[in-house]
Design an enzyme around this catalytic site. Structure first.
Site, PDB file in Angstrom:
ATOM      1  N   SER A  80      47.403  41.780  60.048  1.00 61.40           N
ATOM      2  CA  SER A  80      47.511  40.608  59.174  1.00 61.40           C
ATOM      3  C   SER A  80      46.851  39.375  59.764  1.00 61.40           C
ATOM      4  CB  SER A  80      48.982  40.313  58.902  1.00 61.40           C
ATOM      5  OG  SER A  80      49.659  40.236  60.136  1.00 61.40           O
ATOM      6  N   THR A 183      51.721  36.033  59.671  1.00 61.63           N
ATOM      7  CA  THR A 183      50.790  35.030  60.159  1.00 61.63           C
ATOM      8  C   THR A 183      51.158  34.647  61.569  1.00 61.63           C
ATOM      9  OG1 THR A 183      50.531  34.105  57.957  1.00 61.63           O
ATOM     10  CG2 THR A 183      50.039  32.629  59.788  1.00 61.63           C
ATOM     11  N   THR A 234      55.262  31.271  58.294  1.00 61.04           N
ATOM     12  CA  THR A 234      54.764  32.614  58.017  1.00 61.04           C
ATOM     13  C   THR A 234      55.375  33.075  56.695  1.00 61.04           C
ATOM     14  OG1 THR A 234      54.552  34.864  58.907  1.00 61.04           O
ATOM     15  CG2 THR A 234      56.636  33.751  59.283  1.00 61.04           C
ATOM     16  N   GLY A 235      54.783  34.089  56.098  1.00 59.57           N
ATOM     17  CA  GLY A 235      55.364  34.625  54.859  1.00 59.57           C
ATOM     18  C   GLY A 235      54.483  34.355  53.660  1.00 59.57           C
ATOM     19  N   GLY A 237      52.529  32.623  51.352  1.00 67.33           N
ATOM     20  CA  GLY A 237      51.926  31.309  51.473  1.00 67.33           C
ATOM     21  C   GLY A 237      52.090  30.438  50.245  1.00 67.33           C
TER      22      GLY A 237
HETATM   23  N1  GLY Z   1      51.260  33.049  55.252  1.00 69.94           N
HETATM   24  C1  GLY Z   1      50.028  33.664  55.117  1.00 69.94           C
HETATM   25  C2  GLY Z   1      49.544  33.757  53.741  1.00 69.94           C
HETATM   26  O1  GLY Z   1      50.311  33.707  52.797  1.00 69.94           O
HETATM   27  O2  GLY Z   1      48.361  33.908  53.579  1.00 69.94           O
END
Ligand code: GLY
Length: 325
Positions: A80, A183, A234-235, A237
């Site tokens: 990721s 992330t 993170t998570g 977005g």
């Molecule tokens: N948190 C990373 C994304 O949603 O791209």
């Protein structure tokens, strides 16, 4: 627990509505005898340690966060971030990254292809241009003009996962399906209170081509202010962007909230404004933050989020509190 699989093992039981105690307030003493480094998840000790050691060796805090985040960017096992990232639904790996210091200087690249260190391109945007954001073809052109090399990378694991996904091409679940997000956000403070942060991701797997998440958006995936503290996310977005999550956390800390309280309030804000996420099985957001006194905290919507802390020469992975128990 694997970062990409924990979502499906958690339940959607009730959401705590009262503020949780700040687990770290009692165990931490405000100090700046040692650098402090925090990153989302457990990307192995080497990541925060690299930032810590860079500062201890006399490097700047912005060097520290960049050098640390470069490590997962070229780890093919991380699906990721960087070269190991899962592709969009057309099979292209597209990368987002941002970097910021505590004085408000920042740079970002988004929808960047073929460049293995987006965080270093983001730093060049910050230091060599008057702009903050560069996107897509223009970001790649800028990278090539600044000495980066064009590469093709779709790792064997990502290729295999993509071929499996193509069997069903389940577009509807792509936004929130488990395993589609993760992330690295890393924030650091040196012994003089200078702060910086860096954030890098390949974004949601199987995303629509051109999709950009929170990580390259200053104030969403990352925010740093030497007068207050720093936060990163993170998570999913889209959820973080909708509340300017990291900026919100820093502003809540400015108003006197602890890092732990601020992370919780930001999560509650997301759920208050967008209650649809409560019934979204694939939904996850996690935040971590520190303030200028060296207190830190982290929290996620569901169980399973953890963050890494490196200070006083010690490395610790903290299992974050969650709103959903
Ligand atoms: N948190 C990373 C994304 O949603 O791209």
């Amino acid at each position: 627990m694997n970062r990409r699989t924990f979502i499906k093992t958690t339940s959607l039981a009730g959401i705590a509505t009262t503020l949780l105690p700040d687990a770290h307030l009692t165990s931490q003493i405000a100090h700046r005898k040692s650098p402090l480094v925090i990153n989302t998840w457990d990307y192995k000790r080497i990541v925060p340690e690299t930032a810590y050691n860079t500062i201890v060796a006399g490097g700047s805090v912005i060097d520290a966060v960049e050098q640390a985040v470069r490590i997962p960017e070229t780890d093919p096992e991380i699906t990721s971030v960087g070269i190991g990232g899962y592709p969009d639904r057309d099979g292209n790996v597209t990368l987002d990254a941002s970097i910021m210091d505590g004085e408000g200087n920042c740079g970002s690249v988004m929808f960047l292809e073929h460049i293995s260190h987006p965080i270093s391109v983001a730093r060049k945007v910050m230091e060599k241009t008057e702009h903050v954001y560069l996107a897509g073809e223009g970001a790649m052109q800028f990278a090539l003009e600044n000495g980066f090399t064009k590469e093709d990378f779709l790792s064997p694991a990502a290729q295999k996962a993509y071929q499996e996904w193509l069997q069903q091409s389940n577009y509807k679940r792509a936004k929130t399906d488990e395993g589609n997000h993760d992330t690295i956000g890393l924030i650091a403070m040196d012994t003089n209170g200078n702060m910086a942060g860096a954030c890098s991701t390949s974004g949601l797997a199987w995303k629509i081509r051109g999709r950009v998440g929170d990580s390259p958006i200053i104030g969403a995936g990352l925010y740093v202010d030497n007068e207050v503290g720093a936060a990163t996310a993170t998570g999913i977005g889209e959820a973080v962007v909708k509340v300017c999550g990291s900026f919100l956390i820093v502003e809540l800390m400015r108003q006197g909230k602890s890092p732990q309280e601020a992370c919780q309030l930001a999560l509650e804000r997301i759920l208050h404004k967008q209650p649809k996420y409560k019934s979204d099985e694939g939904f996850l957001v996690g935040f971590c933050a520190f303030n200028k006194d060296g207190k830190y905290g982290g929290m996620s919507y569901k169980k399973g989020f953890e963050y890494s802390v490196y200070t006083d020469g010690k490395y610790e992975v903290v299992k974050a509190e969650s709103l959903v128990k």
